[in-house]
Design an enzyme around this catalytic site. Sequence first.
Site, PDB file in Angstrom:
ATOM      1  CE  LYS A  12       7.952  -6.682   0.861  1.00 56.52           C
ATOM      2  NZ  LYS A  12       6.915  -5.650   0.592  1.00 56.52           N
ATOM      3  CG  ASP A 125       5.437  -9.709   2.276  1.00 56.77           C
ATOM      4  OD1 ASP A 125       4.845  -9.959   1.213  1.00 56.77           O
ATOM      5  OD2 ASP A 125       5.523  -8.561   2.757  1.00 56.77           O
TER       6      ASP A 125
END
Length: 282
Positions: A12, A125
Amino acid sequence: MFDKISIKALAKINLGLWVIGQRDDGYHEIITVLHLINLSDEITIEPSPTLSVECDACPAGPENLAWKAAEVMGRTNITIRIKKGIPVGGGLGGGSADAGAVMRAIRGSLSDEDLIKIGARIGSDVPFFASGLVSALARGRGELITPLRSNLSANLVLFIPCKGVDTGWAYGLLRESGAYEDRGEAERAASKLCEAVERGDLDELSRWAFNSFERVIMRQRPKLAEAREALLGARAKIALLSGSGGVVYGLFPKDFPAPELPELGGKWVATTIGGQIGNPCS
């Protein structure tokens, strides 16, 4: 019981990351806009008498987030093999991506909401990667997820330095500086950024892209600052540090020619960002 599963764990970038302050539990309160990119680790999962992790460029024991994911999911009878394509310490969520991918592969009857809650017990995350979303707004310490329907489509260039950035060290620098963001301003900016993601508007995205860590990391790692300036000089719409540092990325329109970039002692990697990556938003 399955015979063997082969999966990809996508990295990401943070299109926006505002650190609001330190919480009573020791974690930091953040607001962040996350988006998957076409850079990945390759993972295979096979039945095994005991839980084990094999990794070519990361810790292989219980400190590995994929190990923790399997353990929390109660699957201690598998071997997880990880071939790294995501740089360690790059702010691209490599370890968390591995954990989320493993969780989704061994989920059984668990829903996405279940995986998000379990992921919060593993790392900040992990809920995003466990969600199966392409893009999301995350709050709290990363566990409060709001899906975004991304219409972004762009070329992406990453500068990956020879040395990564330790997340704890980066947060320590921020804590020492006291350079936290105002919550109200961060919420307003994040809202504008989310609208730009859903419209696929790179120009508007460039107005609101932000990372709290830039003001402390760039002074410590001047090569990252040079990379950002090189990307801007090559006419990137956005050039920004990802996560708590280690990698700087540039976003370019899809029809833009490949930029010529200087040698800075790391490596440049070209890939893409797009709304069709991974599982669609539900």
